[in-house]
Scaffold this motif. Structure first.
Motif, mmCIF file in Angstrom:
data_model
loop_
_atom_site.group_PDB
_atom_site.id
_atom_site.type_symbol
_atom_site.label_atom_id
_atom_site.label_comp_id
_atom_site.label_asym_id
_atom_site.label_seq_id
_atom_site.Cartn_x
_atom_site.Cartn_y
_atom_site.Cartn_z
ATOM 1 N N PRO A 188 26.675 39.274 41.792
ATOM 2 C CA PRO A 188 27.546 40.366 41.355
ATOM 3 C C PRO A 188 27.319 40.691 39.883
ATOM 4 C CG PRO A 188 28.781 38.686 42.547
ATOM 5 C CD PRO A 188 27.428 38.124 42.279
ATOM 6 N N PRO A 189 27.499 41.952 39.497
ATOM 7 C CA PRO A 189 27.344 42.308 38.086
ATOM 8 C C PRO A 189 28.410 41.629 37.236
ATOM 9 C CG PRO A 189 28.345 44.104 39.321
ATOM 10 C CD PRO A 189 27.912 43.077 40.322
ATOM 11 N N TRP A 190 28.029 41.304 36.029
ATOM 12 C CA TRP A 190 28.955 40.670 35.085
ATOM 13 C C TRP A 190 29.565 39.411 35.703
ATOM 14 C CZ3 TRP A 190 31.992 43.665 30.989
ATOM 15 C CH2 TRP A 190 31.150 44.592 30.365
ATOM 16 N N ASN A 191 28.710 38.568 36.233
ATOM 17 C CA ASN A 191 29.196 37.396 36.947
ATOM 18 C C ASN A 191 29.427 36.202 36.029
ATOM 19 O OD1 ASN A 191 29.961 36.183 39.400
ATOM 20 N ND2 ASN A 191 27.997 35.125 39.538
ATOM 21 N N ALA B 169 30.774 38.517 27.269
ATOM 22 C CA ALA B 169 30.757 38.339 25.816
ATOM 23 C C ALA B 169 29.714 39.234 25.161
ATOM 24 C CB ALA B 169 30.479 36.871 25.483
ATOM 25 N N ARG B 170 28.570 39.374 25.814
ATOM 26 C CA ARG B 170 27.502 40.214 25.257
ATOM 27 C C ARG B 170 27.962 41.670 25.167
ATOM 28 N NH1 ARG B 170 23.966 39.381 28.963
ATOM 29 N NH2 ARG B 170 23.508 37.306 28.174
ATOM 30 N N ALA B 171 28.664 42.132 26.188
ATOM 31 C CA ALA B 171 29.147 43.518 26.180
ATOM 32 C C ALA B 171 30.209 43.729 25.107
ATOM 33 C CB ALA B 171 29.709 43.879 27.549
ATOM 34 N N ALA B 172 31.028 42.704 24.878
ATOM 35 C CA ALA B 172 32.099 42.804 23.882
ATOM 36 C C ALA B 172 31.621 42.470 22.473
ATOM 37 C CB ALA B 172 33.247 41.879 24.264
ATOM 38 N N ARG B 173 30.374 42.008 22.361
ATOM 39 C CA ARG B 173 29.787 41.628 21.072
ATOM 40 C C ARG B 173 30.581 40.506 20.400
ATOM 41 N NH1 ARG B 173 29.877 47.173 20.473
ATOM 42 N NH2 ARG B 173 31.048 47.140 18.520
ATOM 43 N N VAL B 174 30.992 39.540 21.219
ATOM 44 C CA VAL B 174 31.654 38.341 20.717
ATOM 45 C C VAL B 174 31.023 37.143 21.412
ATOM 46 C CG1 VAL B 174 33.830 39.535 20.260
ATOM 47 C CG2 VAL B 174 33.472 38.440 22.479
ATOM 48 N N SER B 175 31.441 35.948 21.041
ATOM 49 C CA SER B 175 30.898 34.750 21.670
ATOM 50 C C SER B 175 31.580 34.487 23.009
ATOM 51 C CB SER B 175 31.096 33.541 20.755
ATOM 52 O OG SER B 175 32.473 33.216 20.655
ATOM 53 N N ALA B 176 30.910 33.705 23.848
ATOM 54 C CA ALA B 176 31.505 33.320 25.128
ATOM 55 C C ALA B 176 32.773 32.505 24.904
ATOM 56 C CB ALA B 176 30.498 32.523 25.956
ATOM 57 N N ASN B 177 32.804 31.726 23.830
ATOM 58 C CA ASN B 177 33.995 30.944 23.515
ATOM 59 C C ASN B 177 35.176 31.858 23.183
ATOM 60 O OD1 ASN B 177 35.367 28.412 22.951
ATOM 61 N ND2 ASN B 177 35.258 28.979 20.797
ATOM 62 N N THR B 178 34.896 32.961 22.482
ATOM 63 C CA THR B 178 35.958 33.918 22.157
ATOM 64 C C THR B 178 36.510 34.557 23.426
ATOM 65 O OG1 THR B 178 35.031 34.392 19.971
ATOM 66 C CG2 THR B 178 36.497 36.057 20.923
ATOM 67 N N ILE B 179 35.631 34.889 24.367
ATOM 68 C CA ILE B 179 36.090 35.449 25.639
ATOM 69 C C ILE B 179 36.983 34.448 26.364
ATOM 70 C CG2 ILE B 179 35.342 36.157 27.952
ATOM 71 C CD1 ILE B 179 34.989 38.310 25.871
ATOM 72 N N SER B 180 36.599 33.182 26.338
ATOM 73 C CA SER B 180 37.423 32.143 26.962
ATOM 74 C C SER B 180 38.801 32.076 26.310
ATOM 75 C CB SER B 180 36.719 30.789 26.846
ATOM 76 O OG SER B 180 37.532 29.750 27.357
ATOM 77 N N GLN B 181 38.837 32.204 24.991
ATOM 78 C CA GLN B 181 40.113 32.175 24.279
ATOM 79 C C GLN B 181 40.969 33.391 24.622
ATOM 80 O OE1 GLN B 181 38.541 31.945 20.331
ATOM 81 N NE2 GLN B 181 38.397 29.712 20.323
ATOM 82 N N ILE B 182 40.344 34.555 24.736
ATOM 83 C CA ILE B 182 41.083 35.769 25.099
ATOM 84 C C ILE B 182 41.653 35.639 26.512
ATOM 85 C CG2 ILE B 182 40.856 38.247 25.561
ATOM 86 C CD1 ILE B 182 38.828 38.374 23.282
#
Length: 261
Positions: free
Chosen positions: A129-132, A138-151
């Motif tokens: 699936p896309p964006w799996n 994180a790449r689309a949001a221009r932040v780190s994967a860790n930041t996405i996890s925090q959000i």
């Protein structure tokens, strides 16, 4: 001209701050509405703030049609991509938008049957699936994967007051993710106490987690495990540094105020 306001779309992106709204109103009153409002059929999909201000002050405006959408979800994806491309959007806002896009795309995959997902030519190829992955979001949001996890943690557990504090910049994403682990009443109390209280609450949560977590010897294990442990320590130190910088700024502001008194 009949323009329909869809409340779900109107509130799909964060509202302007009072300062941003004032600046936009001043610009429209001075220069007029130079950028056309965008409609899908008769539904306004871009320019809600400009439309409201122009209607209030009788400022003329233009509209253009975008009929490339088949559903409201298509419109939302288009709105999300617009927001992700803007420089003025904060990391928190971009993260939320990217996660919303992931939800829409994931829901579409669920609705499709296996026959729709694969042709006879690629039956042997597993469908992805896309964006799996969190990394793709994180790449689309221009932040780190860790930041996405925090959000994601903030989305799931934060009180509305804490979310507002993140939006306003009163607390960092990483600190808010820690505060979100507290009971709802404690979160609200920390927000009510201001920036200093929020930072203290975040620091206490980090210290509790650190005390409960057994220390790992980075000199043992495979090279991959050592690298992973070191990266985790670096991330923790960066979080602590960010908090200390914020506290330092607060102290500087207090010194300035004391000097002016």
């Amino acid at each position: 001209m009949n323009i329909t306001i869809n409340d779900e779309l109107r509130t799909y992106v964060d509202p302007l701050t009072p300062a941003e709204h004032e600046a936009l109103e001043r610009s429209l009153l001075t220069e007029g509405c130079r950028e056309a409002l965008i409609l899908w059929r008769d539904v306004l999909i871009d320019g809600h703030n400009r439309y409201a201000i122009c209607s209030q002050h009788g400022i003329p405006f233009r509209t253009v049609q975008n009929d490339s959408f088949d559903s409201i979800e298509d419109v939302k994806l288009w709105m999300i991509d617009n927001q992700l491309a803007r420089r003025s959007v904060t990391d928190f806002q971009r993260g939320l938008m990217a996660l919303r896009k992931k939800e829409i795309l994931a829901a579409r995959v669920v609705q499709k049957s296996d026959d729709e997902l694969q042709t006879e030519a690629d039956q042997a190829v597993p469908f992805s699936p896309p964006w799996n992955t969190r990394q793709e979001v994180a790449r689309a949001a221009r932040v780190s994967a860790n930041t996405i996890s925090q959000i994601e943690r903030i989305q799931k557990a934060a009180a509305p007051e804490l979310v507002d504090a993140v939006r306003s910049g009163a607390i960092s994403i990483s600190s808010a993710a820690n505060v979100a682990s507290l009971p709802r009443e404690a979160q609200v109390a920390a927000v009510a106490g201001g920036k200093k209280e929020l930072q203290q609450a975040a620091r206490q949560v980090r210290e509790q987690k650190s005390a409960a977590k057994p220390k790992k010897d980075v000199d043992t294990g495979t090279p991959e495990e050592q690298v992973k442990a070191l990266k985790a320590q670096v991330a923790e130190l960066k979080d602590r540094v960010a908090t200390l910088i914020n506290e330092n700024e607060v102290l500087k502001q207090k010194l300035v105020l004391l000097g002016e008194a």
